[in-house]
Design a protein around this motif. Structure first.
Motif, PDB file in Angstrom:
ATOM      1  N   TYR A  17      27.466  49.888 -11.012  1.00 19.87           N
ATOM      2  CA  TYR A  17      26.555  49.987 -12.157  1.00 19.87           C
ATOM      3  C   TYR A  17      27.099  49.212 -13.339  1.00 19.87           C
ATOM      4  N   GLU A  18      28.439  49.157 -13.464  1.00 18.87           N
ATOM      5  CA  GLU A  18      29.024  48.475 -14.603  1.00 18.87           C
ATOM      6  C   GLU A  18      28.873  46.963 -14.446  1.00 18.87           C
ATOM      7  N   SER A  54      20.889  55.097  -7.825  1.00 17.02           N
ATOM      8  CA  SER A  54      21.645  55.607  -8.967  1.00 17.02           C
ATOM      9  C   SER A  54      22.401  54.482  -9.672  1.00 17.02           C
ATOM     10  N   ASP A  57      19.660  52.947 -11.841  1.00 16.26           N
ATOM     11  CA  ASP A  57      19.375  53.957 -12.868  1.00 16.26           C
ATOM     12  C   ASP A  57      20.388  53.920 -13.994  1.00 16.26           C
ATOM     13  N   THR A  58      21.646  53.940 -13.612  1.00 17.59           N
ATOM     14  CA  THR A  58      22.711  54.004 -14.612  1.00 17.59           C
ATOM     15  C   THR A  58      22.723  52.753 -15.472  1.00 17.59           C
ATOM     16  N   TYR A  60      20.267  50.692 -16.100  1.00 13.00           N
ATOM     17  CA  TYR A  60      19.095  50.689 -16.980  1.00 13.00           C
ATOM     18  C   TYR A  60      19.256  51.705 -18.114  1.00 13.00           C
ATOM     19  N   SER A  61      19.829  52.864 -17.795  1.00 15.65           N
ATOM     20  CA  SER A  61      20.043  53.871 -18.847  1.00 15.65           C
ATOM     21  C   SER A  61      20.961  53.323 -19.927  1.00 15.65           C
ATOM     22  N   MET A  62      22.027  52.650 -19.523  1.00 16.17           N
ATOM     23  CA  MET A  62      22.964  52.121 -20.500  1.00 16.17           C
ATOM     24  C   MET A  62      22.279  51.046 -21.347  1.00 16.17           C
ATOM     25  N   THR A  64      19.137  50.789 -22.008  1.00 15.37           N
ATOM     26  CA  THR A  64      18.153  51.417 -22.890  1.00 15.37           C
ATOM     27  C   THR A  64      18.860  52.078 -24.060  1.00 15.37           C
ATOM     28  N   ALA A  65      19.944  52.783 -23.747  1.00 13.75           N
ATOM     29  CA  ALA A  65      20.674  53.470 -24.811  1.00 13.75           C
ATOM     30  C   ALA A  65      21.207  52.481 -25.826  1.00 13.75           C
ATOM     31  N   GLU A  66      21.543  51.292 -25.384  1.00 13.76           N
ATOM     32  CA  GLU A  66      22.128  50.324 -26.308  1.00 13.76           C
ATOM     33  C   GLU A  66      21.088  49.412 -26.941  1.00 13.76           C
ATOM     34  N   SER A  71      12.037  51.919 -22.653  1.00 22.78           N
ATOM     35  CA  SER A  71      11.443  52.563 -21.495  1.00 22.78           C
ATOM     36  C   SER A  71      10.038  52.986 -21.890  1.00 22.78           C
ATOM     37  N   TYR A  77      10.201  49.308 -17.695  1.00 20.71           N
ATOM     38  CA  TYR A  77      11.121  48.874 -18.739  1.00 20.71           C
ATOM     39  C   TYR A  77      10.735  47.485 -19.243  1.00 20.71           C
TER      40      TYR A  77
ATOM     41  N   ALA B 150      25.519  57.943 -20.463  1.00 21.09           N
ATOM     42  CA  ALA B 150      24.481  56.924 -20.673  1.00 21.09           C
ATOM     43  C   ALA B 150      23.096  57.552 -20.509  1.00 21.09           C
ATOM     44  N   ALA B 153      22.398  59.559 -23.656  1.00 23.62           N
ATOM     45  CA  ALA B 153      22.097  58.709 -24.814  1.00 23.62           C
ATOM     46  C   ALA B 153      20.668  58.175 -24.707  1.00 23.62           C
ATOM     47  N   ASP B 154      20.284  57.807 -23.494  1.00 22.42           N
ATOM     48  CA  ASP B 154      18.941  57.283 -23.250  1.00 22.42           C
ATOM     49  C   ASP B 154      17.896  58.377 -23.558  1.00 22.42           C
ATOM     50  N   CYS B 164      22.606  56.195 -30.703  1.00 22.17           N
ATOM     51  CA  CYS B 164      24.026  56.215 -30.330  1.00 22.17           C
ATOM     52  C   CYS B 164      24.273  55.390 -29.091  1.00 22.17           C
ATOM     53  N   PRO B 166      26.500  55.260 -25.429  1.00 23.04           N
ATOM     54  CA  PRO B 166      27.076  56.271 -24.524  1.00 23.04           C
ATOM     55  C   PRO B 166      28.525  56.607 -24.877  1.00 23.04           C
ATOM     56  N   ARG B 347      22.889  64.476 -14.188  1.00 19.68           N
ATOM     57  CA  ARG B 347      22.482  63.080 -14.395  1.00 19.68           C
ATOM     58  C   ARG B 347      21.311  62.748 -13.473  1.00 19.68           C
TER      59      ARG B 347
END
Lengths: 458, 458
Positions: A17-18, A54, A57-58, A60-62, A64-66, A71, A77, B150, B153-154, B164, B166, B347
């Motif tokens: 994911y990273e 997953s 998911d992860t 995309y979540s990161m 979106t959060a940043e 979303s 997205y 993450a 945060a999302d 914020c 993550p 999660r």
């Protein structure tokens, strides 16, 4: 026009994911897709990359959060109009934690061997715990659920000679948490005596709770009772089963002397952290001090983080009657910090005999590892070992090199070892000594680490 | 000669293991079986009684822990030679906690409705989390695992306007735990301002952490900014979404005034507990203060204990950059208090859309319950309600009776209600007012409770 992005090439050694996240940040900064454009759906991206949902998911979540992606309910997205071109202040200070160990062989004292973890039993009891106990959704007893506490009291009575009723047990999310709770409920104790050298968590928690820390030297039997008496402390934290980091096991006579210290004045308490009591290789286990105590002056602490896994956050504390009363006043409104489904799963693990089977298997594995590593390192000319009769680490002293040289040469050879001085506070560190953990390395890796250290310290 | 014991007759309303335990204590005291005699095996007893293995397990564990039985490896349980005839001192003080509510209708504010809990999804993701992630056994990030942070945060960005990365998220086992951690890392703040009337946990945690408590009155918009400024505090804890217990939602203007209070001097912080923000019935949700903050002076707190279940101990805190730095220094050696398998399960619950579906279903259920209960109680002549626009409780004022009369008459009719004065510290309690929670009662029970209260307060 969705798939206007290139696909990443994954490399091993970093979570997928990273890698995906970083690749997409690069793409988005280059305008692929352009602001306002639509991202591939998560399902599409999974299929294109052949990775799990997953992972996508992860990532995309990161994003979106940043602020890179927005979303949109039901439409997926889209790329944000204003990409965060410069890192925001938050992201600036919030550098990710340093990556995990870069040692070829990491002889840290905190790792455990997870190769024998009973995944299928654990998954089964976890699922059963949820399905069969709908009433466990509501708030439970602040000290932990009584059936779980009964199973703990039973186990500790049989295995460690602890003498308690289930009512005296307090369940909590880790020894740190319980120690902090204990310090908070003893405001009349402004100071706490800690072993020197000693367990860093004890020092950290005492400091956070505003206690004055009184470091007490240890000798070949553990905490020195005369230095303890001279310190003026009325509260002392000790690790009698396998002192951290010296590995000393406190003999019965010293335990009695510490109990007499506690009995000599009202309000004195011993905190017995029964750290590493599960694994002994060279002699019979010595029962816990708590079981010897006749006046209710010992608080007993234990955890499953070494015997099952560090990520399972379940620890327990046995309070003597006077402190139990106090606990119930001070923590009356505080919910137990361990989820009830997890308490129930662990209870099943205990009463179905899975835990004792697991301990037996881990005990023989660790015994083999300890024998292998101590034999190989003991053969280094001039080296002497200590504390290897129990637990998951021991000390090595090699007088012809300084502590700094031992650590630096090991590091140059790719082996992470800990200088003993790191755990020393007021006492001068014993010279030329390092702490070596063996639990997290496989038997092949222990062979490799021993060969590397032999060469590095030649 | 094993089955020389009589079998219990079970009655409803009390856990089976407890009934079995008490029955066996009686039998053993009468010498059935005699000391040294063998108990029926757990398997036999299960079959005889037609109860589950875990019932018998628990009862036997309690009897063993209390010294009635001895567990002999491979040969089962035998009766101890010396039965604990008189309770031991430990058992003496350690009386079991009072039994759960004896009210016919318990209008407590801490219950939730668990009838719609998605057991099968939860059991599935819990099992998947264990099976698919063997690497989650080792120690994780002290703040919680990055993919889970993450996802949080999302979620908070989308739902609450929280701004914020993550990296700023800290996961912990309950709001109490996180609040305590926060107080511990701010030793330069000897005092904390709390809402009066206010959330008891805030008062309890502040007291345990050695903070001086400064109760600040609330008005119709929440904490009074002038009283706050006059108090001299540099740290304030507020519940803007649905103030506990008044139910007031803090308007945007008041939020801004509190932020200006924080900006007026260096080192001032607001702790925003976004309590009950998940459920709103009468207006659009107001975004969190954290999202309005431009200078990094708000710490945001939230939990899943109301929106999923009180027994799931997962809460989160969003730290501004300066405090994040501090947190990492003070808690460097402290493991996250939530098990990694549980973080991963939650999660999955979030990113698979199960959480938002659950919230929607709970939202309409609670809206119906709130409407039903407020309509029925609002019809009581002279009664006025407040705080019913959000959350799981509201206030009722009935000027023709005193607070004490309201509580006593409700109790006599079998209804548990909470006097508002219980949450008041320095301010005089508003007269004739009680706090009513509705989440834990079914719609039929709400009808019954309303009828009982109407009659009791007539």
């Amino acid at each position: 026009m969705e798939q206007s992005i290139s696909l990443p090439v994954f490399h091993p050694g970093e979570p997928l994911y990273e890698q995906l996240y970083r690749h997409l940040v690069e793409e988005l900064r280059r305008g692929r897709p352009a602001p306002g454009g639509k991202m591939p759906s998560k399902r599409q991206l999974c299929a294109l990359l052949g990775v799990s949902m997953s992972t996508v998911d992860t990532a995309y979540s990161m994003l979106t959060a940043e602020g890179y992606l927005l979303s949109r309910p039901r439409s997926g997205y889209v790329v944000a109009d204003l990409l965060p071109l410069t890192p925001r202040p938050a992201a600036d200070v919030a550098k990710p934690a340093p990556p995990p160990s870069r040692w070829r062989y990491d002889c840290s004292t905190s790792a455990v061997d997870t190769s024998l973890f009973p995944f299928s039993s654990w998954a089964r009891i976890t699922k059963e715990a949820v399905y069969e106990n709908p009433d466990l959704l509501q708030r439970g007893h602040p000290q932990g659920d009584l059936p779980f506490r009964a199973a703990l009291a039973d186990l500790l009575g049989q295995v460690r000679g602890v003498h308690c009723s289930p009512e005296q047990v307090v369940v909590g999310a880790g020894v740190d948490y319980l120690l902090s709770a204990l310090f908070q409920m003893l405001p009349e104790h402004p100071a706490v005596a800690l072993e020197d050298p000693g367990y860093p968590v004890g020092y950290a928690v005492a400091g956070r709770c505003g206690k004055t820390v009184l470091p007490i030297p240890i000798d070949g039997q553990g905490m020195d009772p005369e230095a303890l008496a001279a310190s003026g402390a009325a509260l002392a934290y000790v690790t009698p089963s396998h002192q951290f980091p010296s590995g000393v096991t406190m003999p019965a006579g010293r335990r009695t002397r510490l109990l007499h210290w506690a009995y000599a004045a009202p309000g004195r308490y011993l905190i017995e952290d029964d750290y590493d009591s599960e694994f002994r290789y060279s002699s019979r286990p010595i029962p816990a001090m708590q079981g010897l105590d006749r006046e209710g002056r010992v608080v007993y602490l234990g955890t499953f983080s070494r015997s099952i896994a560090p990520s399972i956050r379940v620890a327990y504390m046995i309070l003597p009657p006077a402190l139990l009363e106090r606990y119930r006043q001070v923590f009356a409104h505080t919910a137990c910090t361990v989820s009830r489904f997890e308490q129930e799963a662990l209870r099943r693990f205990l009463v179905q005999g899975l835990y004792s089977r697991h301990l037996r298997r881990m005990g023989s594995l660790y015994r083999r590892k300890c024998a292998l590593f101590t034999q190989a390192l003991g053969a280094i000319p001039g080296a002497s070992l200590s504390g290897q009769g129990a637990g998951l680490h021991f000390l090595l002293t090699l007088p012809r090199l300084s502590e700094g040289e031992l650590v630096a040469r090991a590091a140059a050879a790719g082996v992470g070892v800990t200088p003993l001085s790191r755990y020393c506070h007021a006492v001068p560190p014993p010279p030329s000594t390092v702490v070596l953990g063996f639990a997290g390395l496989s038997q092949e890796e222990l062979d490799g680490a021993a060969a590397a250290l032999r060469a590095a310290w030649a």
